[in-house]
Design a protein around this motif. Structure first.
Motif, PDB file in Angstrom:
ATOM      1  N   GLU A   1       1.903   3.217  14.755  1.00 56.79           N
ATOM      2  CA  GLU A   1       2.297   1.897  15.263  1.00 56.79           C
ATOM      3  C   GLU A   1       1.241   0.840  14.980  1.00 56.79           C
ATOM      4  OE1 GLU A   1       3.466   2.092  19.351  1.00 56.79           O
ATOM      5  OE2 GLU A   1       5.164   3.399  18.921  1.00 56.79           O
ATOM      6  N   SER A   2      -0.006   1.269  14.754  1.00 55.90           N
ATOM      7  CA  SER A   2      -1.071   0.312  14.466  1.00 55.90           C
ATOM      8  C   SER A   2      -1.052  -0.152  13.005  1.00 55.90           C
ATOM      9  CB  SER A   2      -2.441   0.922  14.799  1.00 55.90           C
ATOM     10  OG  SER A   2      -2.749   1.979  13.899  1.00 55.90           O
TER      11      SER A   2
ATOM     12  N   ALA B   1       0.698  -1.723   9.494  1.00 55.94           N
ATOM     13  CA  ALA B   1       1.642  -2.788   9.139  1.00 55.94           C
ATOM     14  C   ALA B   1       3.012  -2.150   8.869  1.00 55.94           C
ATOM     15  CB  ALA B   1       1.148  -3.523   7.897  1.00 55.94           C
ATOM     16  N   PRO B   2       4.097  -2.893   9.049  1.00 60.49           N
ATOM     17  CA  PRO B   2       5.436  -2.325   8.840  1.00 60.49           C
ATOM     18  C   PRO B   2       5.624  -1.690   7.455  1.00 60.49           C
ATOM     19  CG  PRO B   2       5.618  -4.425   9.944  1.00 60.49           C
ATOM     20  CD  PRO B   2       4.160  -4.258   9.585  1.00 60.49           C
ATOM     21  N   ALA B   3       5.111  -2.315   6.410  1.00 65.26           N
ATOM     22  CA  ALA B   3       5.251  -1.740   5.061  1.00 65.26           C
ATOM     23  C   ALA B   3       4.479  -0.428   4.948  1.00 65.26           C
ATOM     24  CB  ALA B   3       4.766  -2.733   4.012  1.00 65.26           C
ATOM     25  N   GLU B   4       3.315  -0.354   5.585  1.00 65.50           N
ATOM     26  CA  GLU B   4       2.529   0.878   5.563  1.00 65.50           C
ATOM     27  C   GLU B   4       3.239   1.986   6.339  1.00 65.50           C
ATOM     28  OE1 GLU B   4      -1.979  -1.001   5.268  1.00 65.50           O
ATOM     29  OE2 GLU B   4      -1.077  -0.712   7.244  1.00 65.50           O
ATOM     30  N   GLN B   5       3.824   1.629   7.474  1.00 65.20           N
ATOM     31  CA  GLN B   5       4.579   2.606   8.257  1.00 65.20           C
ATOM     32  C   GLN B   5       5.731   3.183   7.444  1.00 65.20           C
ATOM     33  OE1 GLN B   5       5.980   1.064  12.014  1.00 65.20           O
ATOM     34  NE2 GLN B   5       3.971   0.248  12.548  1.00 65.20           N
ATOM     35  N   LYS B   6       6.477   2.301   6.805  1.00 65.74           N
ATOM     36  CA  LYS B   6       7.634   2.729   6.003  1.00 65.74           C
ATOM     37  C   LYS B   6       7.195   3.640   4.869  1.00 65.74           C
ATOM     38  CE  LYS B   6      12.064   2.285   5.087  1.00 65.74           C
ATOM     39  NZ  LYS B   6      13.041   2.965   5.910  1.00 65.74           N
TER      40      LYS B   6
ATOM     41  N   GLU C   1       6.301   7.066   6.304  1.00 64.60           N
ATOM     42  CA  GLU C   1       7.529   7.765   6.700  1.00 64.60           C
ATOM     43  C   GLU C   1       8.264   8.320   5.491  1.00 64.60           C
ATOM     44  OE1 GLU C   1       9.873   5.064   9.031  1.00 64.60           O
ATOM     45  OE2 GLU C   1       8.318   4.888  10.565  1.00 64.60           O
TER      46      GLU C   1
END
Length: 159
Positions: free
Chosen positions: A94-95, A97-102, A105
């Motif tokens: 969760e810490s 960035a959204p692009a890094e999370q995606k 995943e």
């Protein structure tokens, strides 16, 4: 500022870059080997619902130093620990960035129908970025995830 000037005199720019690169590689390796490569195994352990065989044992001697002698208790504890492990990795993600999370995943937490991971060439078009930016983002995401996870456990003394 004098300290920074003194350090610059001790180490060359190439040496400083080498130290930073080694540090980055440490966190990337830590995230991959200690967390992401174990993700599917831990996820499976957290979802097991079958109960192991239950056998009562009556003995005059204590069962040793392990207070959890019951197979049922041990099984339940492993499942709970696996869920806690998953919560930890998701909290750390969760810490990012959204692009890094995606990216994490898609690359490490999803599998193809044949059980293998998706290749980088399949992932970066899904993120709408080019190949070069994908590899930069992947390195940044893994480093940040590794730092976050390593920091959690070094603070607790559990590393």
């Amino acid at each position: 500022m004098n300290f920074a000037a003194d350090i610059e005199g001790v180490f060359s720019k190439a040496e400083i870059e080498s130290f930073l690169k080694d540090e980055q590689q440490f966190y990337i390796k830590y995230a991959e080997e200690n967390w992401l490569d174990r993700y599917f195994k831990i996820k499976a352990m957290s979802q097991k619902t079958q109960v192991p065989s239950i056998t009562s044992v009556i003995s005059d001697t204590p069962g040793g130093s392990n207070p959890n002698n019951s197979k049922t208790e041990q099984f339940a504890l492993k499942s709970i620990q696996a869920r806690e492990w998953l919560d930890t990795i998701f909290d750390a993600m969760e810490s990012l960035a959204p692009a890094e999370q995606k990216l994490i995943e898609l690359k490490y937490m999803k599998k193809r129908n044949d059980g293998s991971r998706y290749s980088d060439e399949v992932i970066y078009p899904q993120l709408f970025i080019g190949k070069t930016r994908y590899y930069e983002l992947k390195k940044e995401a893994l480093e940040m995830l590794g730092r976050k996870l390593y920091g959690l456990f070094s603070e607790r003394g559990c590393s």
